[in-house]
Write a protein that holds these residues in place. Structure first.
Motif, PDB file in Angstrom:
ATOM      1  N   VAL A   4      49.924  40.762  40.356  1.00  0.00           N
ATOM      2  CA  VAL A   4      48.908  40.929  39.319  1.00  0.00           C
ATOM      3  C   VAL A   4      48.124  42.198  39.617  1.00  0.00           C
ATOM      4  O   VAL A   4      48.168  42.740  40.716  1.00  0.00           O
ATOM      5  CB  VAL A   4      47.944  39.721  39.264  1.00  0.00           C
ATOM      6  CG1 VAL A   4      48.691  38.430  38.980  1.00  0.00           C
ATOM      7  CG2 VAL A   4      47.149  39.603  40.565  1.00  0.00           C
ATOM      8  N   ARG A   5      47.409  42.673  38.620  1.00  0.00           N
ATOM      9  CA  ARG A   5      46.490  43.789  38.819  1.00  0.00           C
ATOM     10  C   ARG A   5      45.075  43.221  38.755  1.00  0.00           C
ATOM     11  O   ARG A   5      44.721  42.543  37.788  1.00  0.00           O
ATOM     12  CB  ARG A   5      46.688  44.873  37.767  1.00  0.00           C
ATOM     13  CG  ARG A   5      45.848  46.123  38.021  1.00  0.00           C
ATOM     14  CD  ARG A   5      46.241  47.251  37.101  1.00  0.00           C
ATOM     15  NE  ARG A   5      47.549  47.804  37.438  1.00  0.00           N
ATOM     16  CZ  ARG A   5      47.740  48.737  38.360  1.00  0.00           C
ATOM     17  NH1 ARG A   5      46.720  49.226  39.049  1.00  0.00           N
ATOM     18  NH2 ARG A   5      48.956  49.195  38.593  1.00  0.00           N
ATOM     19  N   GLY A   6      44.301  43.462  39.811  1.00  0.00           N
ATOM     20  CA  GLY A   6      42.971  42.883  39.887  1.00  0.00           C
ATOM     21  C   GLY A   6      42.114  43.240  38.683  1.00  0.00           C
ATOM     22  O   GLY A   6      42.007  44.415  38.326  1.00  0.00           O
ATOM     23  N   ALA A   7      41.502  42.239  38.058  1.00  0.00           N
ATOM     24  CA  ALA A   7      40.704  42.476  36.851  1.00  0.00           C
ATOM     25  C   ALA A   7      39.481  43.323  37.139  1.00  0.00           C
ATOM     26  O   ALA A   7      39.037  44.097  36.289  1.00  0.00           O
ATOM     27  CB  ALA A   7      40.278  41.135  36.249  1.00  0.00           C
ATOM     28  N   ARG A   8      38.929  43.222  38.343  1.00  0.00           N
ATOM     29  CA  ARG A   8      37.727  43.966  38.707  1.00  0.00           C
ATOM     30  C   ARG A   8      38.056  45.286  39.389  1.00  0.00           C
ATOM     31  O   ARG A   8      37.434  46.307  39.133  1.00  0.00           O
ATOM     32  CB  ARG A   8      36.850  43.127  39.644  1.00  0.00           C
ATOM     33  CG  ARG A   8      36.442  41.766  39.081  1.00  0.00           C
ATOM     34  CD  ARG A   8      35.832  40.905  40.180  1.00  0.00           C
ATOM     35  NE  ARG A   8      35.553  39.538  39.743  1.00  0.00           N
ATOM     36  CZ  ARG A   8      36.462  38.571  39.682  1.00  0.00           C
ATOM     37  NH1 ARG A   8      37.730  38.830  40.011  1.00  0.00           N
ATOM     38  NH2 ARG A   8      36.128  37.361  39.279  1.00  0.00           N
ATOM     39  N   SER A   9      39.033  45.250  40.298  1.00  0.00           N
ATOM     40  CA  SER A   9      39.342  46.416  41.142  1.00  0.00           C
ATOM     41  C   SER A   9      40.416  47.312  40.568  1.00  0.00           C
ATOM     42  O   SER A   9      40.536  48.470  40.964  1.00  0.00           O
ATOM     43  CB  SER A   9      39.789  45.935  42.518  1.00  0.00           C
ATOM     44  OG  SER A   9      41.001  45.190  42.408  1.00  0.00           O
ATOM     45  N   ILE A  88      41.382  39.012  44.924  1.00  0.00           N
ATOM     46  CA  ILE A  88      42.335  38.303  45.787  1.00  0.00           C
ATOM     47  C   ILE A  88      42.022  36.804  45.784  1.00  0.00           C
ATOM     48  O   ILE A  88      42.922  35.960  45.671  1.00  0.00           O
ATOM     49  CB  ILE A  88      42.294  38.876  47.219  1.00  0.00           C
ATOM     50  CG1 ILE A  88      42.901  40.283  47.234  1.00  0.00           C
ATOM     51  CG2 ILE A  88      43.039  37.962  48.188  1.00  0.00           C
ATOM     52  CD1 ILE A  88      42.682  41.034  48.532  1.00  0.00           C
ATOM     53  N   ALA A  89      40.737  36.476  45.894  1.00  0.00           N
ATOM     54  CA  ALA A  89      40.349  35.060  45.873  1.00  0.00           C
ATOM     55  C   ALA A  89      40.767  34.399  44.559  1.00  0.00           C
ATOM     56  O   ALA A  89      41.282  33.270  44.552  1.00  0.00           O
ATOM     57  CB  ALA A  89      38.841  34.936  46.074  1.00  0.00           C
ATOM     58  N   GLU A  90      40.556  35.108  43.460  1.00  0.00           N
ATOM     59  CA  GLU A  90      40.932  34.554  42.157  1.00  0.00           C
ATOM     60  C   GLU A  90      42.436  34.335  42.059  1.00  0.00           C
ATOM     61  O   GLU A  90      42.906  33.319  41.524  1.00  0.00           O
ATOM     62  CB  GLU A  90      40.460  35.488  41.053  1.00  0.00           C
ATOM     63  CG  GLU A  90      40.727  34.986  39.642  1.00  0.00           C
ATOM     64  CD  GLU A  90      40.105  35.898  38.600  1.00  0.00           C
ATOM     65  OE1 GLU A  90      40.870  36.517  37.844  1.00  0.00           O
ATOM     66  OE2 GLU A  90      38.863  35.999  38.572  1.00  0.00           O
ATOM     67  N   ILE A 115      36.669  34.337  50.444  1.00  0.00           N
ATOM     68  CA  ILE A 115      37.814  33.680  49.807  1.00  0.00           C
ATOM     69  C   ILE A 115      37.700  32.166  49.953  1.00  0.00           C
ATOM     70  O   ILE A 115      37.966  31.414  49.008  1.00  0.00           O
ATOM     71  CB  ILE A 115      39.128  34.210  50.397  1.00  0.00           C
ATOM     72  CG1 ILE A 115      39.293  35.695  50.065  1.00  0.00           C
ATOM     73  CG2 ILE A 115      40.325  33.415  49.873  1.00  0.00           C
ATOM     74  CD1 ILE A 115      40.451  36.372  50.772  1.00  0.00           C
ATOM     75  N   HIS A 116      37.277  31.708  51.124  1.00  0.00           N
ATOM     76  CA  HIS A 116      37.114  30.269  51.359  1.00  0.00           C
ATOM     77  C   HIS A 116      36.093  29.673  50.395  1.00  0.00           C
ATOM     78  O   HIS A 116      36.282  28.573  49.862  1.00  0.00           O
ATOM     79  CB  HIS A 116      36.675  30.045  52.813  1.00  0.00           C
ATOM     80  CG  HIS A 116      36.651  28.616  53.247  1.00  0.00           C
ATOM     81  ND1 HIS A 116      35.601  27.762  52.979  1.00  0.00           N
ATOM     82  CD2 HIS A 116      37.562  27.870  53.934  1.00  0.00           C
ATOM     83  CE1 HIS A 116      35.848  26.576  53.491  1.00  0.00           C
ATOM     84  NE2 HIS A 116      37.028  26.617  54.070  1.00  0.00           N
TER      85      HIS A 116
END
Length: 336
Positions: A4-9, A88-90, A115-116
């Motif tokens: 995926v491509r990060g929505a924010r980054s 990454i967490a998402e 992330i946790h």
């Protein structure tokens, strides 16, 4: 495989899940530059496959996975990096618990805390103050040392490293712990690292700094402790080192290199065995409710695992890598 491509980054994120046969896949989160997204995908696939083998050999209730964030030429500024960790967490959260991550190149226990918090606990090695198992470097070094001592006994007939000339490639946190430990036990330790700024620290620690290719040096043991891909058909062609064992992941450019090393008389201990101390520590402390003495004993048992691998290889006339696969398969259910 999830890309995926990060929505924010706006940074490509790759998550490879190799196996969930033993339980949820686990594997570190790596943030580093690659020449292409394809290279990042290939790295994630190799590393996730290695993690399945590592978990099988360590007899942990997990399969292998990996996260890779593919950096380009643009600088990773603090705001972009913060957004990348959120992305990454998402991404991990969307996998529904099939994969859990931990720190790797470019990530920290603090990142794992984020992330946790943003997933239902699907990250290892948060800081101990936040309930995690903390930095894994000491556990990794302890496991490598157990593997090295067992392998030295196989090659030389004694576990003592006194008087041996041992090269360490990479003087990061794990390489530093290993170098100091080996020197304290009487080895002559030679260190090389791409970062010349580490020379002062190496010499302060009483070790020898080198700018030479240690694969071409007259050594008793070589410890790869930097990034992977060190051992290729070209690089091992002139290698005469009797033993190679270290924590760097994916040391071989391909499994066939293990055969080339074996034919040259070099005993190579698979990194999937030698570097397992970190995941043993994290899983034992955070999931299996083991105390530190029990966890430490399981890390030290890496030495016994190396004994079994080398005995199997000798009995069946195979390489240590083939023996490791055979032993892991013995403990591993069919891949899911």
């Amino acid at each position: 495989m999830h890309v995926v491509r990060g929505a924010r980054s706006d940074i490509p994120i790759v998550v490879a899940v190799h196996s969930t046969a033993r339980g949820p896949a686990i594997g570190g989160c790596r943030i580093k530059p690659y020449r292409s997204v394809g290279d990042g995908v290939a790295d994630a696939l190799r590393l996730s496959r290695a993690m399945t083998l590592k978990c099988g050999l360590a007899e942990l209730p997990h399969g292998g996975g990996k996260t890779v964030a593919v950096l380009g030429d643009a600088p990773l500024t603090p705001p972009v990096r913060e957004n990348l960790v959120l992305d990454i967490a998402e991404t991990i959260r969307t996998l529904g618990g099939r994969y859990r991550t931990g720190p790797d190149i470019g990530t920290t226990p603090q990142d794992m805390a984020v992330i946790h918090r943003l997933t239902p606990g699907w990250a290892f090695c948060r800081p101990e103050t936040l309930g995690g198992s903390g930095n894994s470097s000491a556990a990794t070094a302890r496991g490598v040392r157990a593997a090295l001592d067992a392998a030295v006994a196989h090659v030389r007939g004694t576990r003592a490293v006194t008087g041996l000339r041992i090269g360490v490639i990479g003087y990061g946190s794990v390489g530093r712990l290993l170098g100091r430990s080996l020197a304290a036990d009487g080895a002559e330790v030679v260190v090389t690292d791409r970062d010349d700024r580490l020379r002062a620290q190496v010499e302060t620690d009483g070790l020898t700094w080198s700018t030479s290719d240690l694969l071409r040096q007259d050594l008793d043991v070589l410890v790869p402790a930097a990034t992977g891909g060190l051992l290729s058909p070209e690089s091992v062609a002139g290698c005469t080192i009797p033993l190679i064992v270290g924590p760097a992941n994916n040391q071989l450019t391909g499994d066939h290199v293990a055969t080339l090393l074996h034919e040259r008389g070099t005993t190579w201990i698979p990194d999937t065995v030698a570097s397992a101390g970190s995941i043993i520590h994290a899983v034992c402390r955070e999931e299996l409710a083991c105390d530190e003495p029990e966890t430490g004993a399981r890390i030290d048992a890496i030495g016994a695992k190396v004994d079994r691998i080398l005995a199997h290889a000798r009995t069946h006339g195979t390489t240590p890598l083939q023996a490791a696969h055979a032993l892991a398969t013995h403990h591993q259910p069919a891949t899911a």
